[in-house]
Write a protein that holds these residues in place. Structure first.
Motif, PDB file in Angstrom:
ATOM      1  N   LEU A 163       7.000   7.194 -47.672  1.00 53.19           N
ATOM      2  CA  LEU A 163       6.921   5.940 -48.425  1.00 53.19           C
ATOM      3  C   LEU A 163       6.804   6.294 -49.906  1.00 53.19           C
ATOM      4  O   LEU A 163       5.739   6.179 -50.507  1.00 53.19           O
ATOM      5  CB  LEU A 163       5.718   5.107 -47.976  1.00 53.19           C
ATOM      6  N   LYS A 164       7.880   6.791 -50.491  1.00 52.49           N
ATOM      7  CA  LYS A 164       7.900   7.267 -51.869  1.00 52.49           C
ATOM      8  C   LYS A 164       6.878   8.404 -52.047  1.00 52.49           C
ATOM      9  O   LYS A 164       7.044   9.472 -51.516  1.00 52.49           O
ATOM     10  CB  LYS A 164       7.676   6.128 -52.855  1.00 52.49           C
ATOM     11  N   ASP A 165       5.786   8.137 -52.775  1.00 58.21           N
ATOM     12  CA  ASP A 165       4.789   9.187 -53.023  1.00 58.21           C
ATOM     13  C   ASP A 165       3.770   9.308 -51.892  1.00 58.21           C
ATOM     14  O   ASP A 165       2.869  10.134 -51.953  1.00 58.21           O
ATOM     15  CB  ASP A 165       4.039   8.908 -54.328  1.00 58.21           C
ATOM     16  N   TYR A 166       3.915   8.478 -50.877  1.00 57.97           N
ATOM     17  CA  TYR A 166       2.968   8.472 -49.764  1.00 57.97           C
ATOM     18  C   TYR A 166       3.671   8.821 -48.462  1.00 57.97           C
ATOM     19  O   TYR A 166       4.901   8.830 -48.376  1.00 57.97           O
ATOM     20  CB  TYR A 166       2.298   7.092 -49.638  1.00 57.97           C
ATOM     21  N   ALA A 167       2.889   9.128 -47.455  1.00 55.20           N
ATOM     22  CA  ALA A 167       3.419   9.407 -46.123  1.00 55.20           C
ATOM     23  C   ALA A 167       2.649   8.590 -45.103  1.00 55.20           C
ATOM     24  O   ALA A 167       1.428   8.440 -45.204  1.00 55.20           O
ATOM     25  CB  ALA A 167       3.301  10.894 -45.805  1.00 55.20           C
ATOM     26  N   LYS A 168       3.371   8.052 -44.134  1.00 55.83           N
ATOM     27  CA  LYS A 168       2.760   7.263 -43.057  1.00 55.83           C
ATOM     28  C   LYS A 168       2.805   8.103 -41.789  1.00 55.83           C
ATOM     29  O   LYS A 168       3.876   8.383 -41.254  1.00 55.83           O
ATOM     30  CB  LYS A 168       3.504   5.942 -42.871  1.00 55.83           C
ATOM     31  N   ILE A 169       1.642   8.543 -41.330  1.00 58.76           N
ATOM     32  CA  ILE A 169       1.537   9.422 -40.166  1.00 58.76           C
ATOM     33  C   ILE A 169       1.214   8.580 -38.945  1.00 58.76           C
ATOM     34  O   ILE A 169       0.148   7.962 -38.858  1.00 58.76           O
ATOM     35  CB  ILE A 169       0.442  10.492 -40.387  1.00 58.76           C
ATOM     36  N   ASN A 170       2.142   8.539 -37.996  1.00 58.48           N
ATOM     37  CA  ASN A 170       1.974   7.752 -36.769  1.00 58.48           C
ATOM     38  C   ASN A 170       1.388   8.642 -35.674  1.00 58.48           C
ATOM     39  O   ASN A 170       1.898   9.744 -35.415  1.00 58.48           O
ATOM     40  CB  ASN A 170       3.319   7.180 -36.332  1.00 58.48           C
ATOM     41  N   LEU A 171       0.332   8.160 -35.030  1.00 59.25           N
ATOM     42  CA  LEU A 171      -0.434   8.969 -34.094  1.00 59.25           C
ATOM     43  C   LEU A 171      -0.420   8.385 -32.686  1.00 59.25           C
ATOM     44  O   LEU A 171      -0.291   7.173 -32.505  1.00 59.25           O
ATOM     45  CB  LEU A 171      -1.885   9.076 -34.574  1.00 59.25           C
ATOM     46  N   LYS A 172      -0.612   9.255 -31.707  1.00 57.34           N
ATOM     47  CA  LYS A 172      -0.761   8.812 -30.318  1.00 57.34           C
ATOM     48  C   LYS A 172      -2.068   8.030 -30.149  1.00 57.34           C
ATOM     49  O   LYS A 172      -2.135   7.071 -29.388  1.00 57.34           O
ATOM     50  CB  LYS A 172      -0.802  10.010 -29.366  1.00 57.34           C
ATOM     51  N   SER A 173      -3.096   8.479 -30.831  1.00 55.46           N
ATOM     52  CA  SER A 173      -4.444   7.964 -30.600  1.00 55.46           C
ATOM     53  C   SER A 173      -4.750   6.648 -31.297  1.00 55.46           C
ATOM     54  O   SER A 173      -5.804   6.072 -31.095  1.00 55.46           O
ATOM     55  CB  SER A 173      -5.475   9.004 -31.049  1.00 55.46           C
ATOM     56  N   SER A 174      -3.829   6.162 -32.146  1.00 55.83           N
ATOM     57  CA  SER A 174      -4.110   4.943 -32.901  1.00 55.83           C
ATOM     58  C   SER A 174      -2.837   4.132 -33.109  1.00 55.83           C
ATOM     59  O   SER A 174      -1.777   4.696 -33.393  1.00 55.83           O
ATOM     60  CB  SER A 174      -4.729   5.294 -34.254  1.00 55.83           C
TER      61      SER A 174
END
Length: 243
Positions: A163-174
């Motif tokens: 997300l431009k300067d950010y990263a969206k980390i998708n997890l199994k646990s959430s």
């Protein structure tokens, strides 16, 4: 020990800050300054790991001071104004404390700074070639989220989206992704290459989470991840079959 500096244009606030620093055993106060320009002169002569910084100061604000430095130590902002919190976050400060600061809250912020300092030093000072093969690499890393260090285990990651300067980390646990200020390049260098692969300029996926492949897309469950034009060979790496 963390070598630190205190900057505040109010003498009483600076004195209180010095007293709080003296109560934290792993902090060494290098200098106290009432103006950022004075602090710049100190930084030319002394190495500083952490700066406790007021924001509202005449001439040069704390945020302007951070932006002016080519080499940035860690920062903990201490201010009477909550409205600068988002700007502080964008500058990757360790924590944001609102005056008057309770001692326990101050100590908590200092522990965050020490953890981040040690994390950075371990990454920068221990080349992969010098790591003993008898000691397995950790199966996790830490990211900055809401002025805290959040532990992410590699096995919990499904995919990561830029997300431009950010990263969206998708997890199994959430069901809620973790959003942190990191570039895809930083993440590629952090994640183990045998488990993760970049398939698009905006996506990194966990190889073992791919459930299907269709034309120029990968699927992780119901999530469709595009495969970029320059990343087509990654399909072969995941399937073990030539394209």
């Amino acid at each position: 020990m963390l070598r630190c500096m205190a900057i505040d244009d109010e003498p009483l606030a600076l004195e209180l800050l010095e007293d709080n620093i003296s109560k934290v055993p792993f902090l060494e106060l290098v200098a106290s300054c009432e103006h950022p320009l004075e602090a710049m002169k100190v930084l030319e002569k002394e190495s500083v790991d952490l700066i406790f910084l007021d924001i509202q100061m005449p001439g040069l604000t704390g945020l302007q001071f951070i932006q002016s430095l080519a080499v940035k130590p860690l920062f903990i902002l201490i201010t009477a104004y909550e409205k600068y919190a988002l700007e502080g976050y964008n500058l990757d400060v360790v924590d944001y404390l609102v005056k008057p600061v309770p001692l326990d809250r101050f100590i908590k912020a200092c522990h965050k700074a020490r953890e981040l300092f040690e994390l950075r030093n371990n990454k920068n000072l221990t080349p992969a070639s010098t790591v003993s093969t008898s000691t397995p690499a950790p199966g996790y890393f830490f990211v900055n989220v809401d002025y805290s260090l959040l532990k992410i285990t590699f096995s919990d990651i499904l995919w990561i989206e830029s997300l431009k300067d950010y990263a969206k980390i998708n997890l199994k646990s959430s069901s809620k992704p973790v959003v942190t200020r990191m570039s895809m390049k930083q993440l590629e260098e952090t994640l183990p290459a045998n488990k993760f692969i970049r398939v698009h300029k905006s996506f990194i996926i966990a190889k073992d989470q791919v459930t299907a492949i269709r034309k120029n897309s990968l699927f992780i469950g119901t999530m469709e991840v595009p495969v970029g034009e320059n990343y087509r060979e990654t399909i072969a790496q995941i399937t073990g079959k030539s394209a």
